[in-house]
Design a protein around this motif. Structure first.
Motif, short mmCIF file in Angstrom:
data_model
loop_
_atom_site.label_atom_id
_atom_site.label_comp_id
_atom_site.label_asym_id
_atom_site.label_seq_id
_atom_site.Cartn_x
_atom_site.Cartn_y
_atom_site.Cartn_z
N ILE A 71 0.84 -1.21 0.00
CA ILE A 71 0.00 0.00 0.00
C ILE A 71 0.88 1.26 0.00
N VAL A 72 1.97 1.23 0.77
CA VAL A 72 2.91 2.35 0.74
C VAL A 72 3.48 2.52 -0.66
N LEU A 73 3.87 1.40 -1.29
CA LEU A 73 4.41 1.46 -2.65
C LEU A 73 3.38 2.00 -3.64
N ALA A 74 2.12 1.63 -3.44
CA ALA A 74 1.06 2.13 -4.32
C ALA A 74 0.95 3.65 -4.22
N GLY A 75 1.28 4.19 -3.05
CA GLY A 75 1.26 5.64 -2.88
C GLY A 75 2.43 6.32 -3.57
N PHE A 76 3.60 5.66 -3.56
CA PHE A 76 4.78 6.23 -4.20
C PHE A 76 4.81 5.95 -5.71
N TRP A 77 4.40 4.72 -6.07
CA TRP A 77 4.49 4.26 -7.46
C TRP A 77 3.11 4.32 -8.08
N LYS A 78 2.86 5.37 -8.82
CA LYS A 78 1.52 5.61 -9.36
C LYS A 78 1.06 4.50 -10.29
N THR A 79 2.02 3.82 -10.95
CA THR A 79 1.65 2.73 -11.86
C THR A 79 0.94 1.61 -11.11
N LEU A 80 1.44 1.31 -9.90
CA LEU A 80 0.81 0.26 -9.11
C LEU A 80 -0.59 0.68 -8.67
N GLY A 81 -0.73 1.93 -8.24
CA GLY A 81 -2.04 2.43 -7.85
C GLY A 81 -3.02 2.40 -9.00
N PHE A 102 -2.55 7.05 0.57
CA PHE A 102 -2.16 5.64 0.55
C PHE A 102 -0.87 5.43 1.34
N ARG A 103 0.08 6.34 1.16
CA ARG A 103 1.36 6.19 1.86
C ARG A 103 1.17 6.23 3.37
N TRP A 104 0.38 7.19 3.84
CA TRP A 104 0.22 7.33 5.28
C TRP A 104 -0.56 6.16 5.88
N THR A 105 -1.65 5.74 5.22
CA THR A 105 -2.40 4.60 5.77
C THR A 105 -1.56 3.32 5.71
N GLY A 106 -0.75 3.18 4.66
CA GLY A 106 0.14 2.02 4.59
C GLY A 106 1.18 2.04 5.68
N LEU A 107 1.74 3.25 5.95
CA LEU A 107 2.76 3.36 7.00
C LEU A 107 2.17 3.04 8.37
N PHE A 108 0.98 3.55 8.67
CA PHE A 108 0.36 3.22 9.95
C PHE A 108 0.01 1.73 10.03
N GLY A 131 -4.51 -4.16 9.07
CA GLY A 131 -4.33 -2.97 8.24
C GLY A 131 -5.42 -1.94 8.43
N VAL A 132 -5.05 -0.67 8.26
CA VAL A 132 -6.01 0.43 8.30
C VAL A 132 -6.02 1.11 6.94
N ASN A 133 -7.11 1.83 6.66
CA ASN A 133 -7.29 2.43 5.35
C ASN A 133 -8.27 3.59 5.44
N LEU A 134 -8.48 4.25 4.34
CA LEU A 134 -9.49 5.32 4.30
C LEU A 134 -10.87 4.73 4.53
N ALA A 135 -11.67 5.40 5.34
CA ALA A 135 -13.05 4.96 5.58
C ALA A 135 -13.91 5.37 4.39
N ALA A 136 -15.00 4.64 4.19
CA ALA A 136 -15.92 4.95 3.10
C ALA A 136 -17.26 5.41 3.67
N ILE A 137 -17.98 4.51 4.36
CA ILE A 137 -19.32 4.84 4.84
C ILE A 137 -19.26 5.91 5.92
N THR A 138 -18.45 5.70 6.95
CA THR A 138 -18.39 6.68 8.04
C THR A 138 -17.74 7.98 7.59
N ALA A 139 -16.98 7.93 6.50
CA ALA A 139 -16.37 9.17 5.98
C ALA A 139 -17.44 10.17 5.59
N ALA A 140 -18.58 9.67 5.13
CA ALA A 140 -19.65 10.57 4.69
C ALA A 140 -20.24 11.35 5.86
N ILE A 141 -20.19 10.78 7.07
CA ILE A 141 -20.71 11.49 8.24
C ILE A 141 -19.81 12.68 8.57
N CYS A 142 -18.50 12.43 8.60
CA CYS A 142 -17.56 13.50 8.93
C CYS A 142 -17.49 14.57 7.84
#
Length: 389
Positions: A104-114, A247-253, A264-275
């Motif tokens: 996931i960290v690599l996906a943040g640095f390497w756009k091709t993978l993302g 992606f880099r930060w969630t991968g690092l954490f 693993g942790v990641n960006l929220a989807a459903i609860t993100a809409a509340i915030c």
């Protein structure tokens, strides 16, 4: 900055943490136990996930001034619940968690993978997710057969409250299950487990079976169903965070959480809409405080993860799985609808779904990988003319 804090942000943040934790902690524990974690290791993993996603949300929200909600990978935990104990035990699973975080960290640095992950055909990715969660979604109805009174009360609580307020449906089901467990359990069963979470360090080991059977599917599930979706939710509310940075930060954490048993942790989807919505504050520039409050609350809840695991340890396993299954009904419905939407790719999606759900294992590698492989091959064949054009 502090002066921009509001009571609406406080209420929205606390709601996010309560709903996020109560709705899916049972899935996380089932997933960790499914790959060999002991109760103490499962409690440590739950604590590590709660603390890291809380700290990550606080940091990113204050850093960007945007409501960056962070969650554990619920579909990823559901996937782990179907994998089974690996050769090498839980340490091999932790090695796979660590490898997933690095990807996931690599996906943040390497756009091709993302970009490669974002180009996985939506019907195939959705079908794999549906196949992963199907076994758990059957559990509520199996529980009714084995424990009619308890099973019906949990399912009824979920369905009734869902008609009033969808967000509170899972907490209601958890409460119904907790009442049933409290009246039907032996308190001595939790005597050996600390109600407060103690971190347990697991030395990771790296095996080919775990890398193929866990890392690849977990990476795809986390990116496709969580991180990319989370970016889309934020964009829909007018926020434009840099995806690579997120992606880099969630991968690092996630790297920090892995040695303590967190998958693993990641960006929220459903609860993100509340915030990110108006319920957090009328002014979009002040909504980030809701995500900050949610992050702080997640850290506090994580410190009591031992109590949640201890309580679950005296419950019938099928009842806990049933609660987890109810939390995934929405994910199953959405995934099936997306998978079967197009006539020309429906057969490939069905093959992906059925192979994944079957639990078939070859060379020690589970059905999610083989379902993805078989479905992708059929998809490429069925759409070869479209792709060539």
């Amino acid at each position: 900055m502090v002066g921009s804090f509001s009571l609406k942000a406080l209420a929205a943040g606390l709601l996010v943490a309560f709903v996020g934790f109560a709705s899916s902690f049972a899935i996380v524990v089932e997933g960790l136990k499914g790959v060999g974690a002991s109760p103490q290791e499962a409690a440590s993993g739950l604590m590590a996930l709660s603390v890291t996603m809380g700290v990550c949300a606080v940091y990113l929200s204050l850093k960007t001034g945007m409501p960056i909600s962070i969650a554990w990978s619920t579909p990823g935990a559901a996937f782990l619940a179907t994998v089974g104990t690996l050769e090498g035990g839980f340490s091999a699973a932790v090695g796979a968690f660590l490898a997933t975080a690095v990807l996931i960290v690599l996906a943040g640095f390497w756009k091709t993978l993302g970009r490669a992950i974002s180009r996985i055909p939506a019907p195939i990715a959705s079908a794999m997710l549906a196949g992963v969660v199907l076994p758990l979604c059957l559990a509520p109805f199996q529980a009714i057969s084995e424990f009619p009174a308890v099973g019906l009360s949990v399912v009824a609580a979920f369905l009734i409250v869902a008609r009033i307020n969808r967000l509170l449906a899972m907490p209601a089901a958890v409460a119904a299950a907790a009442i049933a467990i409290a009246f039907g359990s032996d308190a001595a069963g939790i005597a050996g487990i600390s109600l407060w979470s103690d971190p347990v360090i697991v030395i990771p080991t790296f095996t080919l079976q775990a890398m193929i059977g866990i890392t690849i599917p977990l990476f795809i599930i986390t990116m496709a169903s969580q991180n990319i979706t989370g970016i889309a939710v934020l964009n829909s509310f007018g926020y434009r965070p840099d995806p690579g940075s997120m992606f880099r930060w969630t991968g690092l954490f996630s790297v920090f959480a892995a040695p303590f048993g967190g998958h693993g942790v990641n960006l929220a989807a459903i609860t993100a809409a509340i915030c990110a919505g108006e319920d957090a504050h009328p002014d979009p520039k002040r909504r980030y405080w809701a995500a900050v409050v949610a992050g702080i609350a997640y850290v506090a809840l994580g410190l009591t993860a031992g109590a949640a695991v201890a309580f679950m340890s005296v419950a019938p396993p099928l009842l806990i799985t049933a609660v987890a299954g109810l939390a995934l009904l929405g994910a199953l419905g959405g995934a099936l609808a997306a998978a079967l939407k197009r006539d020309e790719t429906r057969e490939a999606a069905l093959v992906t779904f059925l192979v994944t759900a079957s639990g078939v294992t070859f060379f020690g590698i589970g059905g999610a990988f083989w379902g993805l492989l078989a479905g992708a091959a059929l998809y490429l064949w069925d759409t070869r003319k479209e792709l060539a054009g």
